[in-house]
Design a protein around this motif. Structure first.
Motif, PDB file in Angstrom:
ATOM      1  N   VAL A 159       8.223 -12.962   2.776  1.00  0.00           N
ATOM      2  CA  VAL A 159       8.824 -14.270   2.456  1.00  0.00           C
ATOM      3  C   VAL A 159       7.984 -15.084   1.469  1.00  0.00           C
ATOM      4  CG1 VAL A 159      10.163 -14.466   4.580  1.00  0.00           C
ATOM      5  CG2 VAL A 159       7.801 -15.345   4.526  1.00  0.00           C
ATOM      6  N   PHE A 160       6.943 -14.468   0.903  1.00  0.00           N
ATOM      7  CA  PHE A 160       6.103 -15.179  -0.069  1.00  0.00           C
ATOM      8  C   PHE A 160       6.319 -14.579  -1.453  1.00  0.00           C
ATOM      9  CE2 PHE A 160       2.118 -15.833  -2.443  1.00  0.00           C
ATOM     10  CZ  PHE A 160       2.043 -17.218  -2.389  1.00  0.00           C
ATOM     11  N   GLU A 161       7.004 -15.344  -2.319  1.00  0.00           N
ATOM     12  CA  GLU A 161       7.256 -14.907  -3.691  1.00  0.00           C
ATOM     13  C   GLU A 161       6.190 -15.494  -4.611  1.00  0.00           C
ATOM     14  OE1 GLU A 161      10.402 -16.118  -7.057  1.00  0.00           O
ATOM     15  OE2 GLU A 161      11.338 -15.104  -5.336  1.00  0.00           O
ATOM     16  N   VAL A 162       5.503 -14.629  -5.329  1.00  0.00           N
ATOM     17  CA  VAL A 162       4.400 -15.041  -6.194  1.00  0.00           C
ATOM     18  C   VAL A 162       4.948 -15.700  -7.462  1.00  0.00           C
ATOM     19  CG1 VAL A 162       2.399 -14.236  -7.509  1.00  0.00           C
ATOM     20  CG2 VAL A 162       2.960 -13.184  -5.298  1.00  0.00           C
ATOM     21  N   GLU A 171       7.532  -6.793  -1.933  1.00  0.00           N
ATOM     22  CA  GLU A 171       8.268  -6.035  -2.953  1.00  0.00           C
ATOM     23  C   GLU A 171       7.344  -5.425  -4.001  1.00  0.00           C
ATOM     24  OE1 GLU A 171      12.564  -8.127  -3.460  1.00  0.00           O
ATOM     25  OE2 GLU A 171      10.861  -9.436  -3.915  1.00  0.00           O
ATOM     26  N   MET A 172       6.071  -5.763  -3.947  1.00  0.00           N
ATOM     27  CA  MET A 172       5.120  -5.292  -4.951  1.00  0.00           C
ATOM     28  C   MET A 172       4.517  -3.952  -4.565  1.00  0.00           C
ATOM     29  SD  MET A 172       2.945  -8.728  -5.901  1.00  0.00           S
ATOM     30  CE  MET A 172       3.722 -10.092  -6.792  1.00  0.00           C
ATOM     31  N   LYS A 177      -0.083  -6.100  -6.069  1.00  0.00           N
ATOM     32  CA  LYS A 177      -0.503  -7.089  -5.076  1.00  0.00           C
ATOM     33  C   LYS A 177      -2.015  -7.292  -5.123  1.00  0.00           C
ATOM     34  CE  LYS A 177      -0.539  -8.231  -0.164  1.00  0.00           C
ATOM     35  NZ  LYS A 177      -0.374  -7.759   1.215  1.00  0.00           N
ATOM     36  N   GLU A 178      -2.757  -6.211  -5.308  1.00  0.00           N
ATOM     37  CA  GLU A 178      -4.210  -6.331  -5.389  1.00  0.00           C
ATOM     38  C   GLU A 178      -4.628  -7.168  -6.590  1.00  0.00           C
ATOM     39  OE1 GLU A 178      -5.837  -2.421  -5.420  1.00  0.00           O
ATOM     40  OE2 GLU A 178      -5.595  -2.123  -3.263  1.00  0.00           O
ATOM     41  N   GLY A 184      -7.059 -10.077  -3.424  1.00  0.00           N
ATOM     42  CA  GLY A 184      -7.521  -9.391  -4.630  1.00  0.00           C
ATOM     43  C   GLY A 184      -8.331 -10.302  -5.527  1.00  0.00           C
ATOM     44  N   ARG A 185      -7.897 -11.550  -5.659  1.00  0.00           N
ATOM     45  CA  ARG A 185      -8.638 -12.502  -6.483  1.00  0.00           C
ATOM     46  C   ARG A 185      -9.984 -12.842  -5.853  1.00  0.00           C
ATOM     47  NH1 ARG A 185      -3.578 -16.446  -8.416  1.00  0.00           N
ATOM     48  NH2 ARG A 185      -2.664 -14.885  -9.801  1.00  0.00           N
TER      49      ARG A 185
END
Length: 200
Positions: A159-162, A171-172, A177-178, A184-185
């Motif tokens: 439910v979290f859209e970047v 979906e990534m 995602k990393e 990842g950041r």
């Protein structure tokens, strides 16, 4: 930060019982000459901090003390602007499991137009000598979707859209995602310090 080199540093304990989180860190750390271990199954840590970093520090110190090894802890979570930053440090305690947590979040945002949110990740490396060696943070901004999308990931990922991608975390592909995600950041910020600890 105490960044002296640890020449016998060959093992790293991930201070977590979350298999999804441990697997993410195994991927992040795959290029480092380290044996990645999970924390002892009977280790229970009270997360009494009032921030992500305080909780990461508590967990890293506890795992390092329990194992006698250098430990890496992550404390991360989702903050929703409309909910005044909730669930925040209580993200994993918002309900009894992932599906219930998502259900509760979507219910609380049902009539809300401002669905802006961000994920935070605080990373802490601690030694068995009760030392904090490194602390860094990462953040990823996005919005909460109306319905879950995608089958990858864990937690609130569906439910979290970047921002700027049109994709939820779930979906990534893992490498995307990393690269874009909060953890990842944070790990990117951690990398030069980890290299120095390992004398690479």
């Amino acid at each position: 930060m105490n960044l002296r080199t640890y020449r016998d540093f060959s093992k790293l304990v991930i201070a977590s019982a979350n298999d999804g989180k441990i697997n993410e860190f195994k991927n992040f750390l795959s290029n480092f000459p380290l044996v990645i271990l999970g924390q002892p199954p009977d280790l229970k840590v009270q997360e009494t901090g009032v921030s992500f970093m305080e909780n990461a520090r508590i967990k890293a110190l506890a795992a390092a003390s329990a194992t006698g090894e250098i430990s890496l802890a992550d404390d991360s979570g989702l903050s929703v602007l409309f909910l005044n930053g909730a669930p925040g440090i209580y993200s994993s305690r918002y309900a009894k499991n992932d599906s219930e947590r998502i259900k509760r979040l979507l219910k609380e945002l049902e009539l809300c137009d401002n669905r802006s949110a961000y994920f935070s990740s605080a990373l802490c490396i601690a030694s068995p000598n009760n030392e904090i060696l490194v602390e860094v943070e990462g953040r990823c901004d996005g919005v909460i979707t109306n319905l879950p999308r995608g089958t990858n990931g864990f937690g609130y990922d569906p439910v979290f859209e970047v921002d700027g991608t049109g994709l939820t975390y779930a979906e990534m592909e893992l490498n995307q995602k990393e690269a874009l995600g909060h953890r990842g950041r944070a790990f990117k910020a951690l990398t030069p310090y980890l290299k120095r600890l390992l004398d690479l």
